[in-house]
Motif scaffolding. Structure first.
Motif, PDB file in Angstrom:
ATOM      1  N   PHE A   1      37.732 -13.374 -64.955  1.00 43.74           N
ATOM      2  CA  PHE A   1      39.018 -13.764 -65.533  1.00 43.74           C
ATOM      3  C   PHE A   1      39.329 -12.970 -66.801  1.00 43.74           C
ATOM      4  CE2 PHE A   1      38.894 -17.262 -62.574  1.00 43.74           C
ATOM      5  CZ  PHE A   1      40.244 -17.499 -62.320  1.00 43.74           C
ATOM      6  N   TYR A   2      38.282 -12.561 -67.508  1.00 45.62           N
ATOM      7  CA  TYR A   2      38.478 -11.706 -68.678  1.00 45.62           C
ATOM      8  C   TYR A   2      39.094 -10.368 -68.249  1.00 45.62           C
ATOM      9  CZ  TYR A   2      37.257  -8.448 -72.443  1.00 45.62           C
ATOM     10  OH  TYR A   2      37.293  -7.480 -73.409  1.00 45.62           O
ATOM     11  N   VAL A   3      38.513  -9.760 -67.212  1.00 45.11           N
ATOM     12  CA  VAL A   3      39.025  -8.477 -66.708  1.00 45.11           C
ATOM     13  C   VAL A   3      40.454  -8.640 -66.204  1.00 45.11           C
ATOM     14  CG1 VAL A   3      38.743  -6.715 -64.925  1.00 45.11           C
ATOM     15  CG2 VAL A   3      36.731  -7.574 -66.157  1.00 45.11           C
ATOM     16  N   LEU A   4      40.702  -9.718 -65.456  1.00 44.24           N
ATOM     17  CA  LEU A   4      42.050  -9.969 -64.956  1.00 44.24           C
ATOM     18  C   LEU A   4      43.050 -10.058 -66.096  1.00 44.24           C
ATOM     19  CD1 LEU A   4      44.102 -10.758 -62.763  1.00 44.24           C
ATOM     20  CD2 LEU A   4      43.294 -13.128 -63.000  1.00 44.24           C
ATOM     21  N   GLU A   5      42.690 -10.787 -67.140  1.00 42.49           N
ATOM     22  CA  GLU A   5      43.635 -10.957 -68.252  1.00 42.49           C
ATOM     23  C   GLU A   5      43.856  -9.648 -69.003  1.00 42.49           C
ATOM     24  OE1 GLU A   5      45.020 -14.260 -71.443  1.00 42.49           O
ATOM     25  OE2 GLU A   5      43.230 -14.585 -70.237  1.00 42.49           O
ATOM     26  N   GLU A   6      42.791  -8.848 -69.163  1.00 44.01           N
ATOM     27  CA  GLU A   6      42.950  -7.555 -69.826  1.00 44.01           C
ATOM     28  C   GLU A   6      43.902  -6.657 -69.038  1.00 44.01           C
ATOM     29  OE1 GLU A   6      41.463  -6.361 -72.918  1.00 44.01           O
ATOM     30  OE2 GLU A   6      41.499  -8.551 -72.990  1.00 44.01           O
ATOM     31  N   CYS A   7      43.796  -6.702 -67.710  1.00 47.12           N
ATOM     32  CA  CYS A   7      44.697  -5.904 -66.865  1.00 47.12           C
ATOM     33  C   CYS A   7      46.134  -6.398 -66.988  1.00 47.12           C
ATOM     34  CB  CYS A   7      44.238  -5.970 -65.407  1.00 47.12           C
ATOM     35  SG  CYS A   7      42.663  -5.119 -65.098  1.00 47.12           S
ATOM     36  N   CYS A   8      46.303  -7.706 -67.009  1.00 49.97           N
ATOM     37  CA  CYS A   8      47.652  -8.263 -67.159  1.00 49.97           C
ATOM     38  C   CYS A   8      48.263  -7.876 -68.501  1.00 49.97           C
ATOM     39  CB  CYS A   8      47.615  -9.780 -67.007  1.00 49.97           C
ATOM     40  SG  CYS A   8      47.290 -10.342 -65.319  1.00 49.97           S
ATOM     41  N   LYS A   9      47.453  -7.873 -69.537  1.00 47.52           N
ATOM     42  CA  LYS A   9      47.946  -7.457 -70.861  1.00 47.52           C
ATOM     43  C   LYS A   9      48.462  -6.019 -70.813  1.00 47.52           C
ATOM     44  CE  LYS A   9      44.852 -10.274 -73.750  1.00 47.52           C
ATOM     45  NZ  LYS A   9      43.690 -10.194 -74.691  1.00 47.52           N
TER      46      LYS A   9
ATOM     47  N   PHE B   1      40.789 -25.229 -58.108  1.00 47.13           N
ATOM     48  CA  PHE B   1      42.009 -24.830 -58.818  1.00 47.13           C
ATOM     49  C   PHE B   1      42.064 -23.321 -59.060  1.00 47.13           C
ATOM     50  CE2 PHE B   1      40.932 -29.185 -60.177  1.00 47.13           C
ATOM     51  CZ  PHE B   1      42.062 -29.846 -59.710  1.00 47.13           C
ATOM     52  N   TYR B   2      41.236 -22.573 -58.324  1.00 49.12           N
ATOM     53  CA  TYR B   2      41.131 -21.129 -58.536  1.00 49.12           C
ATOM     54  C   TYR B   2      42.482 -20.425 -58.372  1.00 49.12           C
ATOM     55  CZ  TYR B   2      40.096 -16.256 -57.400  1.00 49.12           C
ATOM     56  OH  TYR B   2      40.097 -14.890 -57.342  1.00 49.12           O
ATOM     57  N   VAL B   3      43.178 -20.691 -57.290  1.00 47.80           N
ATOM     58  CA  VAL B   3      44.453 -20.009 -57.026  1.00 47.80           C
ATOM     59  C   VAL B   3      45.462 -20.327 -58.120  1.00 47.80           C
ATOM     60  CG1 VAL B   3      46.347 -19.737 -55.396  1.00 47.80           C
ATOM     61  CG2 VAL B   3      44.004 -20.006 -54.546  1.00 47.80           C
ATOM     62  N   GLU B   4      45.483 -21.584 -58.554  1.00 47.22           N
ATOM     63  CA  GLU B   4      46.404 -21.977 -59.621  1.00 47.22           C
ATOM     64  C   GLU B   4      46.079 -21.246 -60.929  1.00 47.22           C
ATOM     65  OE1 GLU B   4      46.810 -24.732 -56.406  1.00 47.22           O
ATOM     66  OE2 GLU B   4      45.017 -24.046 -57.474  1.00 47.22           O
ATOM     67  N   LYS B   5      44.783 -21.049 -61.184  1.00 46.51           N
ATOM     68  CA  LYS B   5      44.388 -20.342 -62.410  1.00 46.51           C
ATOM     69  C   LYS B   5      44.827 -18.878 -62.362  1.00 46.51           C
ATOM     70  CE  LYS B   5      40.431 -23.303 -63.544  1.00 46.51           C
ATOM     71  NZ  LYS B   5      38.945 -23.398 -63.638  1.00 46.51           N
ATOM     72  N   LEU B   6      44.687 -18.265 -61.173  1.00 44.37           N
ATOM     73  CA  LEU B   6      45.169 -16.891 -61.021  1.00 44.37           C
ATOM     74  C   LEU B   6      46.658 -16.815 -61.330  1.00 44.37           C
ATOM     75  CD1 LEU B   6      43.526 -15.604 -57.693  1.00 44.37           C
ATOM     76  CD2 LEU B   6      42.942 -14.927 -60.025  1.00 44.37           C
ATOM     77  N   ASN B   7      47.396 -17.713 -60.741  1.00 47.24           N
ATOM     78  CA  ASN B   7      48.849 -17.698 -60.906  1.00 47.24           C
ATOM     79  C   ASN B   7      49.251 -17.993 -62.350  1.00 47.24           C
ATOM     80  OD1 ASN B   7      51.451 -17.383 -59.706  1.00 47.24           O
ATOM     81  ND2 ASN B   7      51.726 -19.604 -59.791  1.00 47.24           N
ATOM     82  N   ASP B   8      48.502 -18.881 -63.007  1.00 42.51           N
ATOM     83  CA  ASP B   8      48.819 -19.225 -64.405  1.00 42.51           C
ATOM     84  C   ASP B   8      48.735 -18.001 -65.307  1.00 42.51           C
ATOM     85  OD1 ASP B   8      49.266 -21.846 -63.746  1.00 42.51           O
ATOM     86  OD2 ASP B   8      47.304 -22.576 -64.419  1.00 42.51           O
ATOM     87  N   ILE B   9      47.736 -17.136 -65.049  1.00 42.29           N
ATOM     88  CA  ILE B   9      47.590 -15.940 -65.890  1.00 42.29           C
ATOM     89  C   ILE B   9      48.768 -14.997 -65.682  1.00 42.29           C
ATOM     90  CG2 ILE B   9      46.192 -13.871 -66.273  1.00 42.29           C
ATOM     91  CD1 ILE B   9      43.721 -15.521 -65.828  1.00 42.29           C
ATOM     92  N   LEU B  10      49.185 -14.820 -64.424  1.00 43.47           N
ATOM     93  CA  LEU B  10      50.348 -13.967 -64.182  1.00 43.47           C
ATOM     94  C   LEU B  10      51.602 -14.549 -64.817  1.00 43.47           C
ATOM     95  CD1 LEU B  10      48.431 -12.578 -62.098  1.00 43.47           C
ATOM     96  CD2 LEU B  10      50.454 -12.216 -60.695  1.00 43.47           C
ATOM     97  N   GLN B  11      51.736 -15.866 -64.753  1.00 44.04           N
ATOM     98  CA  GLN B  11      52.895 -16.514 -65.371  1.00 44.04           C
ATOM     99  C   GLN B  11      52.861 -16.369 -66.890  1.00 44.04           C
ATOM    100  OE1 GLN B  11      55.489 -17.810 -63.686  1.00 44.04           O
ATOM    101  NE2 GLN B  11      54.433 -17.093 -61.831  1.00 44.04           N
ATOM    102  N   LYS B  12      51.666 -16.415 -67.441  1.00 45.22           N
ATOM    103  CA  LYS B  12      51.500 -16.276 -68.891  1.00 45.22           C
ATOM    104  C   LYS B  12      52.075 -14.946 -69.376  1.00 45.22           C
ATOM    105  CE  LYS B  12      47.810 -15.960 -72.390  1.00 45.22           C
ATOM    106  NZ  LYS B  12      46.335 -16.055 -72.605  1.00 45.22           N
ATOM    107  N   TYR B  13      51.875 -13.876 -68.586  1.00 47.22           N
ATOM    108  CA  TYR B  13      52.349 -12.545 -68.994  1.00 47.22           C
ATOM    109  C   TYR B  13      53.644 -12.164 -68.282  1.00 47.22           C
ATOM    110  CZ  TYR B  13      47.868 -12.145 -71.302  1.00 47.22           C
ATOM    111  OH  TYR B  13      46.788 -12.363 -72.133  1.00 47.22           O
ATOM    112  N   GLU B  14      54.196 -13.117 -67.513  1.00 51.33           N
ATOM    113  CA  GLU B  14      55.472 -12.922 -66.822  1.00 51.33           C
ATOM    114  C   GLU B  14      55.443 -11.657 -65.973  1.00 51.33           C
ATOM    115  OE1 GLU B  14      58.355 -12.968 -69.960  1.00 51.33           O
ATOM    116  OE2 GLU B  14      58.307 -15.140 -70.155  1.00 51.33           O
ATOM    117  N   LEU B  15      54.438 -11.560 -65.122  1.00 51.95           N
ATOM    118  CA  LEU B  15      54.269 -10.376 -64.280  1.00 51.95           C
ATOM    119  C   LEU B  15      54.647 -10.679 -62.834  1.00 51.95           C
ATOM    120  CD1 LEU B  15      50.806  -8.954 -65.431  1.00 51.95           C
ATOM    121  CD2 LEU B  15      53.085  -8.341 -66.252  1.00 51.95           C
ATOM    122  N   PRO B  16      55.273  -9.715 -62.165  1.00 53.84           N
ATOM    123  CA  PRO B  16      55.473  -9.851 -60.718  1.00 53.84           C
ATOM    124  C   PRO B  16      54.105  -9.896 -60.028  1.00 53.84           C
ATOM    125  CG  PRO B  16      56.839  -8.095 -61.621  1.00 53.84           C
ATOM    126  CD  PRO B  16      55.879  -8.490 -62.700  1.00 53.84           C
TER     127      PRO B  16
END
Length: 501
Positions: A310-318, A346-361
């Protein structure tokens, strides 16, 4: 014969008279009275002493009984009634000191898949199985050998290894034992994992010997239906290294010592960048630059991989958010995800929450799942993947061809992208069969509506072959190694100029 008499007198004080009272008693009377008093006193004392002895005996017996009960509690396993590990430490030490000329080994035994047995057959049956195993071990290891239950489904044995090595002796026992127990209370094939420490210094603390056998057990490798491994100093060094890494991992994450590297994915026909794979490296102040093989397998085992994923995912989203804010066309990034994540409801929801946090398609993040995550039973995994695709995530099967996946997976698993492993590609250089197979895999994937990425492309011959069989994309050193995000941005800018976009 003249009888003795005893005379006593006493003055009677009176205002009118002065009298003395004289008493004369035969000696025999006095002696009779005294004898009776002495006899009564003796009887009373005897009764008191007897009662005291009875009470003392009772107290002693109760004390011995209590001592025995305490010893049973302290040194006997409550479930199986064989020795517990505390008694094992004491008795094993005594045996080793008493038999200085006999070679011994410490063996730690684990029942494979015992959790499954408990969940499938119930804890009562699981307990019966442990009791049966314990009794068999107890009946077998006697006469300067000893066994004990450590905890749960773990047992320990001090075994002689004079005329044959411990493995031969134990395997003989195991075969006889399993033939008996597998026909017993459950219809599930029982097997054991075994870690062995050969005793070298009999003055070494037994607890230390057991720890080494347990360490071996934890690191054991599968060999057919028998799991058996010997302790070595290399194993100890690996254990120490892993402990150091585990002590460092959370502070390293907090201090952002884990760095995201990106490796470009190239369109084989236009040579333009169509995406990138996120890869993690650890730049430690004390250990320096660390490759994934140095820490990822350990993180997979201890569960820390979830935080790192999740750290790597968030860094990529940033970074993608930064590109968008700067007016730069964003490049989709694929991120690897461990199967452990899929155990979280709740894994899928957590993935989606990170994308929503950075407003990414959602199409800008691709989820990579390795081939090894897929098995013959994928119902749960398929449901999770379908939820991800419903949100809009693209999913790729990474390392295809590195294991033994059935081609049926291609029709059963809802993936969008198939990534062919480097090992699979390497074999095409000298094997006509391999070229045919990889060609058919690419053709089949394309007909199923999947894009195909081939990893590990290192030379132009491989690239030409992949173009010939209509593979879509390539990733490998021919085009670019994994690089820092800053270097990737420079590479992207050069690529855009070179290909004319």
């Amino acid at each position: 014969m003249v009888k003795k008499k005893y005379i006593s007198y006493a003055t009677i004080h009176n205002p009118y008279t002065s009298w003395n009272l004289v008493s004369i008693v035969d000696e025999e009377v006095i002696l009779n009275k005294s004898q009776k008093m002495v006899t009564k006193a003796f009887i009373l004392c005897s009764v008191v002493i007897l009662l005291f002895l009875i009470m003392a005996g009772y107290v002693f017996r109760m004390k011995e009984k209590t001592k025995h009960e305490l010893e049973q509690l302290a040194y006997t396993d409550s479930l199986t009634k064989i020795n517990n590990v505390n008694r094992f430490y004491i008795k094993a030490s005594e045996i080793l000191k008493r038999n200085k000329d006999i070679a011994y080994s410490i063996i730690c035994i684990d029942v494979n898949n015992f959790k499954y047995i408990n969940e499938t057959y119930g804890y009562k049956i699981g307990d019966q199985l442990l009791i049966q195993i314990a009794q068999k071990l107890s009946d077998t290891f006697k006469d300067d050998e000893i066994c004990a239950r450590i905890n749960n489904d773990h047992f320990v044995v001090l075994i002689k290894s004079v005329f044959e090595n411990p493995e031969v002796k134990y395997q003989s026992l195991e075969r006889a034992f399993l033939n008996e127990i597998n026909q017993g209370i459950i219809k599930y094939p029982i097997s054991f994992s075994v870690g062995v420490y050969r005793v070298e210094d009999k003055n070494e603390a037994v607890i230390s010997m057991v720890d080494k056998a347990l360490l071996t057990l934890k690191n054991i490798k599968k060999r057919k239906n028998i799991y058996f491994a010997y302790y070595s100093n290399d194993l100890l060094q690996k254990f120490i290294k892993n402990n150091q890494i585990e002590n460092m991992m959370q502070p390293a994450l907090d201090n952002q010592e884990f760095k995201v590297f990106l490796q470009p994915k190239i369109d084989l026909h236009t040579l333009s960048i169509i995406g990138a794979e996120a890869l993690v490296r650890w730049v430690s102040p004390s250990k320096g630059f660390m490759q994934p093989d140095d820490f990822i397998p350990l993180f997979e085992k201890n569960g820390f991989i979830v935080k790192l994923d999740f750290y790597v995912l968030e860094e990529c989203c940033k970074k993608i958010r930064e590109w968008i804010d700067k007016g730069i066309d964003p490049i989709p990034i694929s991120v690897n995800q461990s199967r452990i994540n899929l155990d979280d409801p709740f894994y899928v929801e957590k993935l989606n929450d990170i994308l929503q946090k950075y407003e990414l398609p959602v199409n800008l993040i691709e989820i990579e799942l390795t081939e090894g995550m897929f098995s013959s039973s994928n119902t749960k995994l398929v449901k999770i993947m379908e939820r991800m695709r419903k949100i809009g995530f693209s999913i790729s099967m990474d390392d295809f061809g590195s294991g033994y996946s059935s081609l049926n997976l291609l029709k059963e698993i809802p993936v969008d992208i198939l990534k062919i492993d480097k090992v699979f590609l390497d074999e095409t250089a000298n094997s006509r069969k391999s070229r045919i197979i990889i060609s058919q895999v690419v053709s089949m994937a394309r007909k199923l509506g999947m894009k195909v990425v081939c990893e590990g492309v290192e030379n132009e011959e491989q690239a030409a072959f992949l173009r010939k069989i209509h593979c879509d994309f390539a990733q490998g050193y021919l085009y670019a190694k994994p690089m820092t995000i800053a270097d990737f941005e420079e590479y992207r800018d050069r690529n855009l100029k070179e290909v004319g976009f």
